[in-house]
Design a protein around this motif. Structure first.
Motif, PDB file in Angstrom:
ATOM      1  N   ASP A 269       5.846  -2.171 -16.339  1.00 30.36           N
ATOM      2  CA  ASP A 269       5.783  -1.299 -15.162  1.00 30.36           C
ATOM      3  C   ASP A 269       6.096   0.133 -15.557  1.00 30.36           C
ATOM      4  O   ASP A 269       7.047   0.391 -16.301  1.00 30.36           O
ATOM      5  N   ASP A 274       4.422   3.633 -10.608  1.00 24.18           N
ATOM      6  CA  ASP A 274       4.435   2.303  -9.961  1.00 24.18           C
ATOM      7  C   ASP A 274       3.227   1.463 -10.337  1.00 24.18           C
ATOM      8  O   ASP A 274       2.854   0.532  -9.608  1.00 24.18           O
ATOM      9  N   LYS A 351      -2.774  -0.228  -8.177  1.00 29.71           N
ATOM     10  CA  LYS A 351      -1.555  -0.102  -8.980  1.00 29.71           C
ATOM     11  C   LYS A 351      -1.513  -1.154 -10.089  1.00 29.71           C
ATOM     12  O   LYS A 351      -0.433  -1.558 -10.538  1.00 29.71           O
ATOM     13  N   HIS A 397       9.303  -8.102  -9.054  1.00 30.50           N
ATOM     14  CA  HIS A 397       9.416  -7.081  -8.012  1.00 30.50           C
ATOM     15  C   HIS A 397      10.108  -7.588  -6.756  1.00 30.50           C
ATOM     16  O   HIS A 397      10.349  -6.819  -5.825  1.00 30.50           O
TER      17      HIS A 397
END
Length: 410
Positions: A269, A274, A351, A397
């Motif tokens: 990440d 992000d 993302k 996450h």
């Protein structure tokens, strides 16, 4: 203050039906954040007051009422805490775990397992409020219905949509027999006019296309169609190089035989953007656990010691062996739909990136990973890389994002 300043038009329509129509079941279903639970919490209080008067007329000293939800946490979060915030009413439990309000003994029932029947078996209830009704097992739902045997007992439900063949949809919402006395209301996200325009537009833009959008935004009872990750675009998401100094972690799907290979995926990440990067895929069949320990140790040497390995919990002995070898292996939350929806959302939001060096096994699976049109979940085919992907990204996450994610989607 005028009612229109407190409730949406759809909520007022529900309230008018509650007050004026002849019904046994009142079912609110539809989109997330549409205001279903808010109005049902208010109707719950009205029901308790109605029951209090009824019990007094019948000289019943101990009237009981069922408050049902998927778990104790969901009952508290969706109903009890919301009522305390909405109306300033504090509801504490007694030594039996029951709530009390307006002289009514409110008995919690947990619908996520058939064990929930135990809390209400044998009781006679003046009614029930069932939160997240589509998540209830059919057996517990039917037991609740049977417990509501007082002549004027009524049942209030709210739910987000599931598959169109779900028993709540076919047996209740679509049941138009006047003798059944069922009133059902469907909500879309646009029915909640108290939400800001910016929030609604952002939520619509972030929700993955297809089933998730149809259910969460439009409030439709639909099943999946086609590939699961339909927003994945290899033209924009395949890259030749990833940034350095990412926050690294892995997903592990145990396997051995052909078609059910073992897979370890490595992700990173970028905290500045992000964006989640798929960096490596290790996949093979016929290899024993020591081989995968060596692979995991190589990953640690390359990406750093102490990184998380989010593992399929179906093989606890493998997870334990990894841990004994100094690998930070963790049992993953394997919630399929929540995990798929989260992974779909980062793809939808652009993302997510995949390195060309490991693209082939990912592409082989992602374009063949499809919905089961009957069950409404992904088929158990071409899912080894996809499961490893879900275990890693969803669980890594979850601590940071899951409460926000839950508030948005549920």
């Amino acid at each position: 203050m005028a009612l229109i300043n407190l409730l949406t038009k759809k909520q007022i329509e529900v309230l008018q039906s509650y007050l004026n129509d002849d019904w046994k079941y009142l079912i609110l279903n539809g989109a997330v954040r549409a205001g279903k639970t808010v109005i049902d919490n208010y109707l719950f209080l009205l029901e308790l007051k109605r029951i209090k008067k009824l019990a007094e007329r019948e000289k019943e000293p101990h009237p009981q009422y069922i408050l049902a939800g998927y778990s104790s946490n969901s009952i508290y979060t969706n109903v009890i805490s919301s009522i305390e915030n909405q109306f300033g009413i504090v509801m504490n439990t007694d030594r039996h775990g029951h709530y009390h309000l307006f002289g009514i003994d409110i008995v919690p029932a947990y619908t996520g397992s058939v064990r929930g029947i135990g809390a209400i078996r044998g009781m006679t209830s003046y009614g029930a409020y069932i939160n997240e009704a589509s998540l209830a097992t059919h057996e517990v739902f039917q037991e609740i219905v049977q417990r509501c045997s007082v002549g004027s007992a009524r049942i209030i439900c709210d739910t987000n949509p599931s598959t169109p063949t779900h028993w709540l949809k076919t047996d209740y919402i679509d049941n138009h027999d006047p003798k059944a006395r069922i009133k059902a209301f469907s909500f879309t996200i646009d029915d909640n006019t108290f939400l800001s325009k910016d929030y609604v537009e952002t939520l619509k833009a972030a929700t993955p296309r297809g089933m998730f959008y149809d259910r969460s935004i439009l409030g439709q009872w639909v099943t999946g169609d086609g590939i699961v990750y339909r927003d994945f675009d290899k033209e924009t998401m395949l890259i030749n190089e990833a940034p350095k100094n990412l926050e690294y972690y892995c997903g592990v799907d145990w396997g051995f035989a052909e078609g059910h290979e073992n897979v370890i995926t490595v992700f990173g990440d970028d905290p500045d953007t992000d964006i989640t990067y798929l960096l490596d895929i290790y996949s093979s069949t016929g290899k024993y656990i020591d081989y995968w320990v060596d692979i995991a140790q190589q990953i640690q040497e390359k990406y750093g010691y102490g990184i998380n390995f989010w593992c399929d919990s179906a093989r606890p002995e493998y997870v334990s062996y990894f841990q004994q070898q100094g690998i930070q292996a963790r049992n993953s939350d394997k919630s399929v739909m929540a995990g798929v929806e989260y992974c779909s959302s980062i793809i939808k939001l652009n993302k997510f990136r995949v390195l060309q060096s490991c693209a082939k096994p990912f592409l082989d699976d992602v374009y063949q990973y499809v919905w089961d049109p009957v069950k409404g979940v992904p088929k158990k085919e071409h899912d080894n890389v996809m499961d490893s992907f879900r275990y890693a990204v969803f669980n890594q996450h979850k601590k940071v994002d899951n409460q926000v994610f839950k508030n948005i989607y549920f």
